[in-house]
Design an enzyme around this catalytic site. Structure first.
Site, PDB file in Angstrom:
ATOM      1  CG  HIS A 185      39.526  64.153  21.485  1.00  0.00           C
ATOM      2  ND1 HIS A 185      39.381  65.293  20.728  1.00  0.00           N
ATOM      3  CD2 HIS A 185      40.003  63.238  20.931  1.00  0.00           C
ATOM      4  CE1 HIS A 185      40.266  64.978  19.830  1.00  0.00           C
ATOM      5  NE2 HIS A 185      40.824  63.680  19.807  1.00  0.00           N
ATOM      6  NE  ARG A 291      43.969  49.397  19.194  1.00  0.00           N
ATOM      7  CZ  ARG A 291      42.953  48.314  19.879  1.00  0.00           C
ATOM      8  NH1 ARG A 291      43.027  48.567  21.207  1.00  0.00           N
ATOM      9  NH2 ARG A 291      42.050  47.699  19.198  1.00  0.00           N
ATOM     10  NE  ARG A 326      48.222  47.948  16.178  1.00  0.00           N
ATOM     11  CZ  ARG A 326      46.853  48.133  15.987  1.00  0.00           C
ATOM     12  NH1 ARG A 326      46.131  47.097  15.531  1.00  0.00           N
ATOM     13  NH2 ARG A 326      46.574  49.273  16.252  1.00  0.00           N
ATOM     14  CD  GLU A 424      44.288  44.228  11.453  1.00  0.00           C
ATOM     15  OE1 GLU A 424      44.207  45.111  12.317  1.00  0.00           O
ATOM     16  OE2 GLU A 424      45.533  44.239  10.854  1.00  0.00           O
ATOM     17  CG  ASN A 447      38.052  46.056  16.475  1.00  0.00           C
ATOM     18  OD1 ASN A 447      37.327  45.233  17.132  1.00  0.00           O
ATOM     19  ND2 ASN A 447      39.097  46.606  17.267  1.00  0.00           N
ATOM     20  CG  ASP A 448      40.849  46.845  10.988  1.00  0.00           C
ATOM     21  OD1 ASP A 448      40.352  47.736  10.245  1.00  0.00           O
ATOM     22  OD2 ASP A 448      41.955  47.255  11.587  1.00  0.00           O
ATOM     23  CB  CYS A 495      44.127  41.177  19.992  1.00  0.00           C
ATOM     24  SG  CYS A 495      44.608  41.640  18.078  1.00  0.00           S
TER      25      CYS A 495
HETATM   26  C1  PEP Z   1      41.495  45.301  15.111  1.00  0.00           C
HETATM   27  O1  PEP Z   1      41.441  45.546  13.892  1.00  0.00           O
HETATM   28  O2  PEP Z   1      40.494  44.249  15.459  1.00  0.00           O
HETATM   29  C2  PEP Z   1      42.298  45.538  16.030  1.00  0.00           C
HETATM   30  C3  PEP Z   1      42.691  45.129  17.147  1.00  0.00           C
HETATM   31  O3  PEP Z   1      43.192  46.542  15.583  1.00  0.00           O
HETATM   32  P1  PEP Z   1      42.678  48.290  15.718  1.00  0.00           P
HETATM   33  O4  PEP Z   1      41.358  48.112  16.361  1.00  0.00           O
HETATM   34  O5  PEP Z   1      43.410  48.913  16.482  1.00  0.00           O
HETATM   35  O6  PEP Z   1      42.817  48.533  14.104  1.00  0.00           O
HETATM   36 MG    MG Z   2      43.064  46.568  13.185  1.00  0.00          MG
END
Ligand code: PEP
Ligand code: MG
Length: 565
Positions: A185, A291, A326, A424, A447-448, A495
């Site tokens: 945090h 988000r 989202r 993802e 990211n995922d 994204c």
């Molecule tokens: C991702 O997975 O790239 C994404 C944008 O979603 P989050 O990071 O919120 O899982």
């Molecule tokens: Mg994601």
């Protein structure tokens, strides 16, 4: 003159700072001898909760939403009888108040830290902070004053979220702590305040004893006590380079980006109201990823339709370009307190995102109602996370149609709500050609997608090297998505965090992605960098994609074709 000492911690909030040093030492807090300690705790707890609530409100009013959310979560914890009951139990077994408080706090902290879920484990730091707030309150001691006269660098064993939220960025040039991690945090709040920070630097308080000045780099994690002239020159150069890049990027403010003559939309990623303001100020082309989890996490009841409608409407009214909302992506490392979800062995491979909506359909309907109503105030689109196959999208489409029909019956003002999917899960990238007929757009969550392609938990500290979105395996899936989406004319955006990296953003544009959604502070940089690239980059990227066996090789193969600031 003191001798120079160079130390290495973990960069937690980017930026460079140097200046005088202030070391915060833990004071020994003596608790008074209460006649009825149990009653004193019972009386103090609601006051501690009220004070945390007040600080949460004032942080939110100052536009520090992240700090507000953390303090709000701590206030909720102070309202929960869990800690007071545990202290009471130890008092009954004969411990002194100080020992009972410490033992109860340690036990609860350890219990939370041992949970397999990283999100809940992170709450353990909140227990310690609430216990410290209670101790100071019982002792009648004010928390350490962090408003020093001369702008300085702060060194401490740890800072509470509340202390970090109270930092004045004009006075605190940067800070270094012994404890904490880059996603704690405190790090998140430091980033939102724009204060450079280094964390996890064991022994820094003792090392700083007697030092007069320091320099820190919140990106690389370097921290230098009593920097010499070479260090000062080095840090000044780093700061100058960062300023030059920012100046170059500022030239792209308000422009439209393009690659090889094709427009590239550069939208903003937002997670709260102040991000929306930052995105508007950055002249982002709308919102590519809202988000919405911040509305759902750290609270004991779900957000109401009106609360969501207000947030989505504010975004829709802030931009002329579309705002992509989202649907709640709960699960994985983001469980919601109010959802009764079963424990899972592998939460990232479990009931997450779209997989939750049938079970919690009322919650989903409420969010869709808020989206449809906010769409009356500007172009809004709905995006579904964690989609693995088209049947999930079909279920969502039917549900959205039912919710729409109900709103029409009620005579509510609503707008169109195009429906897109996040890419993802690798299966979706590989079937995008068939799925394209059923969705209005695709958005790649690198990211995922990276975590699922390389089978490496994105929160695992030891697997950082595998989290490379430029791994050719990940890029091949991005390319497959673009190829699949093209015949139906569907837009493909990125994204994930990688979209804000100038190298990766240029690669995505070369692969045919038509939209990048990035943190507001990176909008100008990405517009400027992508527009600078030559069409030849495409040929080079495709060649490297065919030959490279990992991200490092891929980078190496394209580097001399890239034009970077
Ligand atoms: C991702 O997975 O790239 C994404 C944008 O979603 P989050 O990071 O919120 O899982
Ligand atoms: Mg994601």
């Amino acid at each position: 003159m003191n001798a120079r000492v160079g130390l290495q911690g973990i960069g937690a909030s980017p930026g460079v700072a140097h200046g005088p040093l202030v070391v915060l030492r833990d004071e020994v807090v003596e608790l008074p001898a209460f006649d009825y300690p149990s009653a004193a705790v019972a009386e103090a707890m609601p006051e501690v909760a009220a004070s945390l609530n007040a600080r949460a409100t004032s942080a939110t009013e100052r536009g520090q939403d992240e700090a507000g959310q953390v303090l709000q979560a701590q206030a909720l914890m102070a309202e929960d009888p869990m800690l007071a009951d545990a202290i009471d139990g130890h008092l009954s077994s004969g411990l002194s108040l100080a020992d009972a408080l410490q033992t109860a706090s340690d036990e609860l902290e350890a219990m939370l830290a041992s949970l397999p879920d990283p999100y809940l484990a992170a709450r353990s730091a909140d227990v310690a902070e609430v216990a410290t707030a209670l101790k100071l309150h019982l002792a009648g001691v004010e928390a350490s004053d962090l408003s020093f006269d001369e702008p300085s660098i702060l060194v401490a064993v740890t800072l509470t979220a509340a202390q970090t939220a109270d930092l004045d960025p004009e006075r605190v040039l940067g800070f270094v702590t012994e404890q904490g991690g880059p996603t704690s945090h405190v790090a998140i709040i430091a980033r939102s305040l724009g204060v450079p920070a280094v964390v996890a630097l064991d022994g820094v308080v003792a090392a700083a004893d007697g030092a007069a000045a320091a320099a820190l780099d919140g990106g690389s994690g370097e921290f230098i006590l009593d920097p010499n002239d070479d260090d000062k020159a080095d840090f000044a150069t780093r700061a100058e380079r960062a300023a030059k890049i920012a100046e170059w990027a500022a030239g792209a403010h308000g422009t439209k980006a393009s690659f090889d003559g094709a427009p590239i939309t550069v939208a903003s990623n937002v997670g709260n109201v102040s991000d929306i303001e930052d995105g508007v100020a950055a002249a982002a082309d709308g919102v590519g990823l809202f988000r919405t989890e911040f509305l759902f996490l750290d609270r004991s009841t779900p957000p109401t339709e009106e609360e969501q409608y207000a947030a989505y409407r504010a975004a829709a009214e802030g931009f002329e370009d579309p705002v992509v909302i989202r649907a709640f992506d709960i699960g994985g490392d983001k469980p919601a307190e109010f959802l009764d979800m079963d424990e899972e062995e592998n939460p990232f491979l479990g009931i997450r995102g779209v997989r939750l909506y049938e079970q919690f359909s009322e919650l989903f309907d409420t969010q869709v109602r808020a989206c449809l109503r906010s769409a009356a105030h500007g172009p809004v689109q709905l995006m579904i996370p964690m989609v693995a196959s088209a049947s999930e999208v079909r279920w969502v489409r039917t549900r959205v149609a039912e919710v729409r029909a109900a709103l029409v019956d009620e005579g509510a003002e609503i707008g169109d709500l195009p429906l897109g999917v996040m890419v993802e899960v690798p299966s979706l990238a590989l079937t995008s050609g068939a799925v394209a007929a059923e969705v209005d757009f695709f958005s790649i969550g690198t990211n995922d997608l990276t975590q699922y392609t390389l089978a490496a938990d994105r929160t695992h500290a030891a697997l950082g090297a595998l989290q490379d979105p430029l791994h050719p395996g990940v890029l091949a899936l991005c390319r497959a998505t673009v190829t699949g989406a093209a015949p139906a004319g569907r837009s493909v955006s990125v994204c994930g965090l990688a979209a804000a990296d100038p190298v990766a953003a240029s690669v995505f544009a070369a692969l045919g992605v038509d939209k990048l959604s990035v943190t507001p502070s990176a909008v100008n940089l990405i517009k400027a960098t992508v527009s600078e690239q030559k069409p030849e980059l495409r040929t080079r990227v495709l060649a490297a994609l065919a030959e490279a066996t990992d991200g490092a090789e891929f980078r190496e193969m394209i580097l001399d074709e890239l034009i970077l600031p």
